[in-house]
Write an enzyme that holds these catalytic residues in place. Structure first.
Site, PDB file in Angstrom:
ATOM      1  N   LYS A 121      -7.415   8.092  -1.642  1.00 23.17           N
ATOM      2  CA  LYS A 121      -8.704   8.586  -1.116  1.00 23.17           C
ATOM      3  C   LYS A 121      -9.197   9.791  -1.922  1.00 23.17           C
ATOM      4  O   LYS A 121      -9.402  10.885  -1.387  1.00 23.17           O
ATOM      5  CB  LYS A 121      -8.596   8.933   0.369  1.00 23.17           C
ATOM      6  CG  LYS A 121      -8.235   7.732   1.242  1.00 23.17           C
ATOM      7  CD  LYS A 121      -8.300   8.088   2.723  1.00 23.17           C
ATOM      8  CE  LYS A 121      -8.022   6.892   3.613  1.00 23.17           C
ATOM      9  NZ  LYS A 121      -6.636   6.418   3.568  1.00 23.17           N
TER      10      LYS A 121
ATOM     11  N   LYS B 193       0.855  -1.200   0.000  1.00 23.24           N
ATOM     12  CA  LYS B 193       0.000   0.000   0.000  1.00 23.24           C
ATOM     13  C   LYS B 193       0.884   1.240   0.000  1.00 23.24           C
ATOM     14  O   LYS B 193       1.727   1.420   0.876  1.00 23.24           O
ATOM     15  CB  LYS B 193      -0.907   0.025   1.227  1.00 23.24           C
ATOM     16  CG  LYS B 193      -1.819   1.263   1.241  1.00 23.24           C
ATOM     17  CD  LYS B 193      -2.899   1.149   2.300  1.00 23.24           C
ATOM     18  CE  LYS B 193      -2.501   1.734   3.630  1.00 23.24           C
ATOM     19  NZ  LYS B 193      -2.593   3.208   3.691  1.00 23.24           N
TER      20      LYS B 193
ATOM     21  N   THR C 284     -12.081   6.226  10.453  1.00 23.55           N
ATOM     22  CA  THR C 284     -12.217   5.741  11.833  1.00 23.55           C
ATOM     23  C   THR C 284     -11.797   6.804  12.848  1.00 23.55           C
ATOM     24  O   THR C 284     -12.007   6.636  14.048  1.00 23.55           O
ATOM     25  CB  THR C 284     -11.394   4.457  12.050  1.00 23.55           C
ATOM     26  OG1 THR C 284     -10.090   4.669  11.534  1.00 23.55           O
ATOM     27  CG2 THR C 284     -12.027   3.270  11.373  1.00 23.55           C
TER      28      THR C 284
ATOM     29  N   ASP D  89      -3.450   4.268  -2.206  1.00 23.54           N
ATOM     30  CA  ASP D  89      -4.469   4.732  -1.252  1.00 23.54           C
ATOM     31  C   ASP D  89      -4.495   6.259  -1.246  1.00 23.54           C
ATOM     32  O   ASP D  89      -4.011   6.898  -0.315  1.00 23.54           O
ATOM     33  CB  ASP D  89      -4.137   4.166   0.135  1.00 23.54           C
ATOM     34  CG  ASP D  89      -5.224   4.461   1.149  1.00 23.54           C
ATOM     35  OD1 ASP D  89      -6.357   4.794   0.748  1.00 23.54           O
ATOM     36  OD2 ASP D  89      -4.927   4.365   2.357  1.00 23.54           O
TER      37      ASP D  89
ATOM     38  N   ASP E   9     -13.420  14.510  -5.299  1.00 24.30           N
ATOM     39  CA  ASP E   9     -13.471  15.753  -6.075  1.00 24.30           C
ATOM     40  C   ASP E   9     -14.669  15.641  -7.013  1.00 24.30           C
ATOM     41  O   ASP E   9     -15.459  14.699  -6.902  1.00 24.30           O
ATOM     42  CB  ASP E   9     -12.147  15.927  -6.845  1.00 24.30           C
ATOM     43  CG  ASP E   9     -11.805  17.400  -7.071  1.00 24.30           C
ATOM     44  OD1 ASP E   9     -12.724  18.161  -7.464  1.00 24.30           O
ATOM     45  OD2 ASP E   9     -10.651  17.784  -6.861  1.00 24.30           O
TER      46      ASP E   9
ATOM     47  N   ARG F 114       3.162  -1.540  10.711  1.00 21.06           N
ATOM     48  CA  ARG F 114       4.210  -1.656  11.728  1.00 21.06           C
ATOM     49  C   ARG F 114       4.476  -3.067  12.246  1.00 21.06           C
ATOM     50  O   ARG F 114       5.639  -3.404  12.498  1.00 21.06           O
ATOM     51  CB  ARG F 114       3.905  -0.696  12.883  1.00 21.06           C
ATOM     52  CG  ARG F 114       4.137   0.750  12.475  1.00 21.06           C
ATOM     53  CD  ARG F 114       3.406   1.715  13.354  1.00 21.06           C
ATOM     54  NE  ARG F 114       1.954   1.596  13.209  1.00 21.06           N
ATOM     55  CZ  ARG F 114       1.089   2.334  13.882  1.00 21.06           C
ATOM     56  NH1 ARG F 114       1.508   3.214  14.760  1.00 21.06           N
ATOM     57  NH2 ARG F 114      -0.204   2.191  13.678  1.00 21.06           N
TER      58      ARG F 114
HETATM   59  O1  C5P Z   1       1.101   0.233  11.004  1.00 24.50           O
HETATM   60  P1  C5P Z   1      -0.344  -0.204  10.895  1.00 24.50           P
HETATM   61  O2  C5P Z   1      -0.499  -1.690  10.721  1.00 24.50           O
HETATM   62  O3  C5P Z   1      -1.208   0.379  11.968  1.00 24.50           O
HETATM   63  O4  C5P Z   1      -0.785   0.455   9.499  1.00 24.50           O
HETATM   64  C1  C5P Z   1      -2.090   0.382   9.041  1.00 24.50           C
HETATM   65  C2  C5P Z   1      -2.250   1.153   7.765  1.00 24.50           C
HETATM   66  O5  C5P Z   1      -3.650   1.294   7.492  1.00 24.50           O
HETATM   67  C3  C5P Z   1      -1.713   2.570   7.767  1.00 24.50           C
HETATM   68  O6  C5P Z   1      -1.311   2.872   6.414  1.00 24.50           O
HETATM   69  C4  C5P Z   1      -2.882   3.396   8.155  1.00 24.50           C
HETATM   70  O7  C5P Z   1      -2.826   4.714   7.676  1.00 24.50           O
HETATM   71  C5  C5P Z   1      -4.019   2.656   7.494  1.00 24.50           C
HETATM   72  N1  C5P Z   1      -5.316   2.882   8.122  1.00 24.50           N
HETATM   73  C6  C5P Z   1      -5.578   2.567   9.448  1.00 24.50           C
HETATM   74  N2  C5P Z   1      -6.804   2.749   9.994  1.00 24.50           N
HETATM   75  C7  C5P Z   1      -7.767   3.235   9.261  1.00 24.50           C
HETATM   76  C8  C5P Z   1      -7.554   3.542   7.936  1.00 24.50           C
HETATM   77  C9  C5P Z   1      -6.307   3.351   7.393  1.00 24.50           C
HETATM   78  O8  C5P Z   1      -4.695   2.107  10.142  1.00 24.50           O
HETATM   79  N3  C5P Z   1      -8.938   3.370   9.803  1.00 24.50           N
END
Ligand code: C5P
Length: 238
Positions: A65, A36, A122, A63, A68, A213
């Site tokens: 988003k 992503k 979220t 991604d 427009d 992460r």
């Molecule tokens: O590091 P982690 O596993 O938390 O990363 C999750 C990914 O999903 C990040 O790119 C984050 O921006 C994205 N994301 C999220 N929660 C959301 C929407 C997107 O963690 N509600």
């Protein structure tokens, strides 16, 4: 296009620059091939981010988003979408905008990207929605926007782990449901509040999970990824 079983594993390349991207890609095992690219990396590197991921034969979830007027989104999809598998738009852009994105993607033919709709971020709660004039609860708004998006030609939805099961029931087997907020059994949640394990996401009917992460920051990213893939497989058959 039927959603895959078990869910696909997409690694979120949430890094700030070219050097960090190289380090991240080098640490990841070849078995991981779906990535992503979000706003941070795309704003930093632009299309070069896509080139660098493609160089290692990576599949791409872009991604951005998009939100427009329909004409602008249609042209953005056409400009961005070659050799991309997933691309996000905001469902709140409305039916004409979603349809414009979906039609622009379909016009690309066989290897076209799936258009995924983002429903309610979220980070927003009921008070935030009320502040922008939305009186439905966040949960109701998610379902309403997801249904609107699918009726308008989207291929699926990005949703939290809490929403996957309900959306799978409402939207049927064809919808491609992607969920972030995944934490393997025993892992730290970090700043994620509403998390689920890979096995739970698979049981609930996710088509793909996005993990950042827990893989990128692991001492052994290959082992971390292997454990997540095993959990996804186990959840899909249970
Ligand atoms: O590091 P982690 O596993 O938390 O990363 C999750 C990914 O999903 C990040 O790119 C984050 O921006 C994205 N994301 C999220 N929660 C959301 C929407 C997107 O963690 N509600």
């Amino acid at each position: 296009m039927k959603p895959p079983i078990p869910p696909e594993l997409i690694v979120a390349l949430d890094v700030p620059d070219r050097a960090a991207l190289s380090v991240a890609l080098e640490r990841l095992p070849p078995a991981l091939d779906f990535f992503k690219i979000g706003l941070e990396l795309f704003c930093a590197l632009g299309p070069e981010a896509l080139t660098l991921v493609r160089r290692r034969k990576g599949r791409i979830f872009l991604d951005l988003k998009l939100h427009d007027i329909p004409r602008t989104v249609e042209r953005a999809v056409r400009a961005a979408a070659a050799e991309i598998e997933l691309l996000t738009v905001h469902a709140a852009g409305g039916p004409a905008m979603i349809r414009a994105a979906a039609e622009a993607a379909r016009a690309l033919g066989g290897a076209r990207p799936r258009i995924l709709a983002v429903t309610v971020l979220t980070s927003l709660d009921a008070a935030d929605l009320a502040a922008i004039g939305v009186t439905r609860s966040p949960a109701e708004q998610v379902v309403a926007l997801a249904e609107l998006a699918m009726e308008s030609g989207a291929d699926g939805v990005v949703c939290s782990p809490q929403e996957v099961a309900a959306l799978r029931r409402r939207l049927g087997p064809e919808a491609y449901l992607v969920t972030p907020g995944i934490r393997p059994t025993g892992a730290a949640a970090g700043d994620q509040k509403r998390v689920a394990t890979p096995a739970q996401a698979a049981r609930d009917g996710a088509s793909a999970v996005v993990v950042g992460r827990p893989i990128l920051d692991a001492a052994d990213p290959a082992a971390a990824a292997a454990a997540i893939l095993e959990e996804l497989r186990a959840g899909a058959v249970s």
